[in-house]
Design a protein around this motif. Structure first.
Motif, mmCIF file in Angstrom:
data_model
loop_
_atom_site.group_PDB
_atom_site.id
_atom_site.type_symbol
_atom_site.label_atom_id
_atom_site.label_comp_id
_atom_site.label_asym_id
_atom_site.label_seq_id
_atom_site.Cartn_x
_atom_site.Cartn_y
_atom_site.Cartn_z
ATOM 1 N N PHE A 328 39.148 -52.695 -2.127
ATOM 2 C CA PHE A 328 38.572 -52.507 -0.941
ATOM 3 C C PHE A 328 39.258 -50.771 -0.880
ATOM 4 C CE2 PHE A 328 37.817 -56.468 0.405
ATOM 5 C CZ PHE A 328 36.553 -56.966 -0.398
ATOM 6 N N ARG A 329 40.375 -50.752 -0.936
ATOM 7 C CA ARG A 329 41.170 -49.215 -1.053
ATOM 8 C C ARG A 329 40.821 -48.295 -1.594
ATOM 9 N NH1 ARG A 329 46.433 -46.724 -2.558
ATOM 10 N NH2 ARG A 329 47.136 -46.001 -0.734
ATOM 11 N N ASN A 330 40.183 -48.617 -3.271
ATOM 12 C CA ASN A 330 40.232 -47.597 -3.666
ATOM 13 C C ASN A 330 38.328 -47.155 -3.203
ATOM 14 O OD1 ASN A 330 41.658 -47.571 -5.421
ATOM 15 N ND2 ASN A 330 41.865 -49.375 -6.991
ATOM 16 N N LEU A 331 37.523 -48.574 -2.974
ATOM 17 C CA LEU A 331 36.147 -48.007 -2.626
ATOM 18 C C LEU A 331 35.960 -46.808 -1.247
ATOM 19 C CD1 LEU A 331 35.006 -51.393 -2.809
ATOM 20 C CD2 LEU A 331 33.550 -49.341 -3.881
ATOM 21 N N MET A 332 37.247 -47.108 -0.346
ATOM 22 C CA MET A 332 37.047 -46.110 0.545
ATOM 23 C C MET A 332 37.798 -45.133 0.243
ATOM 24 S SD MET A 332 39.448 -49.051 3.083
ATOM 25 C CE MET A 332 40.053 -47.602 4.317
ATOM 26 N N GLU A 333 38.443 -45.125 -0.538
ATOM 27 C CA GLU A 333 38.777 -43.699 -1.521
ATOM 28 C C GLU A 333 37.648 -42.611 -1.915
ATOM 29 O OE1 GLU A 333 42.158 -41.201 -4.233
ATOM 30 O OE2 GLU A 333 42.430 -43.338 -3.110
ATOM 31 N N TYR A 334 36.899 -43.674 -2.463
ATOM 32 C CA TYR A 334 35.658 -42.980 -3.329
ATOM 33 C C TYR A 334 34.485 -42.619 -1.953
ATOM 34 C CZ TYR A 334 31.226 -43.836 -5.122
ATOM 35 O OH TYR A 334 29.708 -43.907 -5.695
ATOM 36 N N GLN A 335 34.381 -43.605 -1.016
ATOM 37 C CA GLN A 335 33.227 -43.369 -0.384
ATOM 38 C C GLN A 335 33.832 -41.448 0.760
ATOM 39 O OE1 GLN A 335 32.994 -46.303 2.052
ATOM 40 N NE2 GLN A 335 31.369 -47.777 0.318
ATOM 41 N N ALA A 336 35.168 -41.486 0.765
ATOM 42 C CA ALA A 336 35.641 -40.401 1.410
ATOM 43 C C ALA A 336 35.114 -39.179 0.525
ATOM 44 C CB ALA A 336 36.712 -40.465 1.745
ATOM 45 N N GLU A 337 35.087 -38.986 -0.298
ATOM 46 C CA GLU A 337 34.879 -38.807 -1.407
ATOM 47 C C GLU A 337 34.047 -37.874 -1.473
ATOM 48 O OE1 GLU A 337 37.333 -36.454 -3.573
ATOM 49 O OE2 GLU A 337 37.912 -37.394 -2.100
ATOM 50 N N LEU A 338 32.771 -38.824 -1.409
ATOM 51 C CA LEU A 338 31.250 -38.455 -1.565
ATOM 52 C C LEU A 338 30.558 -37.464 0.223
ATOM 53 C CD1 LEU A 338 29.973 -42.331 -2.237
ATOM 54 C CD2 LEU A 338 29.725 -40.108 -3.823
ATOM 55 N N LEU A 339 31.293 -37.833 0.781
ATOM 56 C CA LEU A 339 31.210 -36.559 1.878
ATOM 57 C C LEU A 339 31.506 -35.547 1.683
ATOM 58 C CD1 LEU A 339 31.834 -38.833 5.072
ATOM 59 C CD2 LEU A 339 30.011 -38.515 3.758
ATOM 60 N N LEU A 347 32.168 -34.853 8.803
ATOM 61 C CA LEU A 347 31.559 -36.010 9.185
ATOM 62 C C LEU A 347 33.122 -36.841 8.638
ATOM 63 C CD1 LEU A 347 27.823 -36.419 8.801
ATOM 64 C CD2 LEU A 347 28.997 -36.703 11.245
ATOM 65 N N ARG A 348 33.138 -36.272 7.499
ATOM 66 C CA ARG A 348 34.537 -36.777 7.052
ATOM 67 C C ARG A 348 35.707 -37.357 7.696
ATOM 68 N NH1 ARG A 348 38.138 -34.578 3.215
ATOM 69 N NH2 ARG A 348 38.875 -36.775 1.192
ATOM 70 N N ALA A 349 35.945 -35.729 8.193
ATOM 71 C CA ALA A 349 36.786 -36.265 9.263
ATOM 72 C C ALA A 349 37.023 -37.300 10.417
ATOM 73 C CB ALA A 349 37.578 -34.807 9.827
ATOM 74 N N VAL A 350 35.578 -36.881 11.080
ATOM 75 C CA VAL A 350 35.108 -37.627 12.149
ATOM 76 C C VAL A 350 35.656 -39.372 11.282
ATOM 77 C CG1 VAL A 350 33.317 -39.208 13.900
ATOM 78 C CG2 VAL A 350 33.732 -36.583 13.084
ATOM 79 N N ASN A 351 34.760 -39.835 10.211
ATOM 80 C CA ASN A 351 35.101 -40.634 10.260
ATOM 81 C C ASN A 351 36.765 -41.633 9.177
ATOM 82 O OD1 ASN A 351 31.651 -41.002 9.976
ATOM 83 N ND2 ASN A 351 31.804 -40.813 8.231
ATOM 84 N N SER A 391 33.563 -47.989 6.530
ATOM 85 C CA SER A 391 33.813 -47.124 5.627
ATOM 86 C C SER A 391 32.298 -47.084 5.062
ATOM 87 C CB SER A 391 34.769 -46.827 4.443
ATOM 88 O OG SER A 391 34.785 -45.776 3.905
ATOM 89 N N LEU A 392 31.794 -48.423 4.840
ATOM 90 C CA LEU A 392 30.060 -48.515 4.150
ATOM 91 C C LEU A 392 29.257 -47.773 5.181
ATOM 92 C CD1 LEU A 392 28.933 -49.757 1.466
ATOM 93 C CD2 LEU A 392 28.771 -51.766 3.090
ATOM 94 N N LEU A 393 29.627 -48.359 6.312
ATOM 95 C CA LEU A 393 29.041 -47.957 7.285
ATOM 96 C C LEU A 393 28.264 -46.457 8.016
ATOM 97 C CD1 LEU A 393 29.272 -50.940 10.155
ATOM 98 C CD2 LEU A 393 26.683 -51.156 8.432
ATOM 99 N N LEU A 394 29.685 -46.252 7.904
ATOM 100 C CA LEU A 394 29.998 -44.620 8.194
ATOM 101 C C LEU A 394 29.890 -43.612 7.464
ATOM 102 C CD1 LEU A 394 33.485 -44.794 10.204
ATOM 103 C CD2 LEU A 394 30.904 -44.540 11.414
ATOM 104 N N THR A 395 29.365 -44.026 6.098
ATOM 105 C CA THR A 395 29.478 -43.038 4.687
ATOM 106 C C THR A 395 27.850 -43.117 4.613
ATOM 107 O OG1 THR A 395 31.381 -43.654 4.056
ATOM 108 C CG2 THR A 395 30.168 -42.636 2.572
ATOM 109 N N TYR A 396 27.162 -44.634 5.040
ATOM 110 C CA TYR A 396 26.208 -43.940 4.073
ATOM 111 C C TYR A 396 25.323 -43.609 5.226
ATOM 112 C CZ TYR A 396 27.745 -46.086 -0.341
ATOM 113 O OH TYR A 396 28.287 -46.140 -0.883
ATOM 114 N N TYR A 397 25.429 -44.000 6.024
ATOM 115 C CA TYR A 397 25.193 -43.517 7.555
ATOM 116 C C TYR A 397 25.155 -41.889 7.619
ATOM 117 C CZ TYR A 397 23.197 -41.633 12.519
ATOM 118 O OH TYR A 397 22.827 -41.206 12.908
ATOM 119 N N ALA A 398 26.123 -41.322 6.958
ATOM 120 C CA ALA A 398 26.529 -39.738 7.156
ATOM 121 C C ALA A 398 25.580 -39.400 5.794
ATOM 122 C CB ALA A 398 27.851 -39.508 7.173
#
Length: 406
Positions: A328-339, A347-351, A391-398
């Motif tokens: 779960f921790r590595n997935l959150m880091e990966y999703q932040a890198e996508l933005l 948006l990344r900062a707000v998330n 993180s999943l909801l916020l990232t993929y909405y963005a």
């Protein structure tokens, strides 16, 4: 793509070996309480180091990737922004010290650790990042390995020294980071004339500040648990917790290597992950690799608890309880890198601000209601699962929004 990945992963593999050696030596050279204080101060230093240059390392990386002839101009910008950011860095460091470390750690030791992270290792990371942007992955890999190896060597020399206390170790740590920076500048940084071009910097400043805020918040929510454990449970439990999370960090190394290449690809083709099947296929792979790595560590420590030293052996029974945390921790880091790759830095900062608030609330709750170490570690699985879903909801909405080609 495969050749580039193997080149970068060679640095990550070397870093993994030396990181493990460094961790084992240091965790057993200091007492568990002192190790907890150092690990927590180092985590705070990583957060504070993102203030340096107000995030101008991000435009420097983009320029190295797409317009390398401007590296000299943007390096001058990075250096000037670094100088301007120093008063804010000092002010923020003082606030963190009085909030979390005042009762347990001398101010000079804390200042030495933060200085080593922010003023010595963060610029070394800039050298590595620029080389990666230029696709000189071998050079970046070597410097990554060298920096970790020097810290491991410093820890080995520290073990043999006459005085083995926290203050003495901070001097060794700063010296190791200073040597890494010197080698990086002298042998690995591109040779271009430094030229101040303020007109270029102003156009990038907003994006740079967004990145700085996002990075501070990202690492704050990543390292907040260490600070909260120290504040609410004391140095000894902070040491046990730091040992567990250090093992979790080791599982992220191959994932970060993959993210480096994916981010560069997305800078040139922002819609590369348009297909949902590809997005969730990658996420499943990240989770499986991370969980299997943690399971391997847990099994190793179950059958050979003393293999990483007596201090680590105290935390060994807890490793299996944190089995799902790395995924779960590595997935959150990966999703932040996508933005970041798509230029959606605001948006990344707000998330990340939202995730940091949720994490702080959940951690405070479990630290209040779960007094024993095993209950705390077991509850972390649910904390990180909840954070991942948010993180999943916020990232993929963005990601539904158009990318910003910065």
């Amino acid at each position: 793509m495969l050749r580039d990945y193997l080149s970068v992963i060679s640095g990550s593999a070397g870093r993994l070996v030396f990181s493990l050696a460094y961790f084992v030596i240091l965790a057993n050279a200091l007492s568990i309480s002192e190790f907890g204080l150092f690990a927590t101060a180092s985590a705070a230093g990583v957060v504070l180091s993102r203030i340096l240059a107000f995030g101008f390392i991000a435009p420097l990386y983009r320029i190295a990737t797409v317009k390398p002839h401007l590296i000299g101009a943007y390096t001058a910008g990075f250096l000037s922004m670094s100088a301007v950011s120093l008063p804010l860095l000092a002010l923020a460091s003082s606030a963190v010290y009085f909030l979390f470390f005042n009762a347990d750690m001398p101010p000079a030791a804390f200042a030495m650790v933060v200085g080593a992270e922010a003023l010595l290792w963060r610029p070394t990371e800039a050298v590595i990042i620029v080389n990666n942007g230029l696709k000189r992955f071998g050079r970046g890999a070597f410097l990554t390995i060298f920096g970790t190896a020097i810290r491991a060597l410093a820890a080995a020399i520290f073990v043999l020294s006459a005085t083995r206390d926290l203050w003495s170790w901070t001097l060794f740590y700063a010296a190791a980071n200073a040597l890494s920076l010197a080698v990086g500048i002298l042998f690995f940084y591109p040779r271009q004339k430094l030229r101040l071009k303020p007109v270029l910097y102003w156009r990038r400043l907003a994006d740079s500040i967004y990145v700085a805020c996002a990075e501070v918040v990202f690492y704050l929510q990543s390292e907040l648990d260490k600070l909260l454990v120290l504040a609410l449970a004391g140095p000894y439990l902070a040491g046990i917790y730091a040992i567990i999370m250090r093992l979790v960090d080791l599982t992220a190394i191959p994932i970060r290597t993959f993210s480096v290449l994916l981010v560069q690809k997305m800078m040139r083709a922002p819609d590369i992950l348009a297909r949902l099947s590809l997005r969730f296929g990658i996420e499943a792979g990240v989770f499986i690799v991370s969980t299997l790595a943690m399971l391997a560590l847990a099994l190793l420590l179950h059958f050979l608890p003393e293999i990483l030293g007596s201090n680590v052996a105290e935390a060994a029974p807890l490793v299996l309880l944190a089995l799902l945390v790395p995924g779960f921790r590595n997935l959150m880091e990966y999703q932040a890198e996508l933005l970041f790759a798509r230029g959606q830095t605001l948006l990344r900062a707000v998330n990340l601000v939202l995730l940091a608030g949720v994490k702080a609330a959940l951690l405070a709750l479990i630290l209040r209601d779960a007094p024993s170490a095993d209950e705390i570690v077991r509850a972390l699985n649910w904390v990180f699962a909840a954070l991942y879903l948010a993180s999943l909801l916020l990232t993929y909405y963005a990601l539904r929004r158009p990318a910003n080609r910065v």
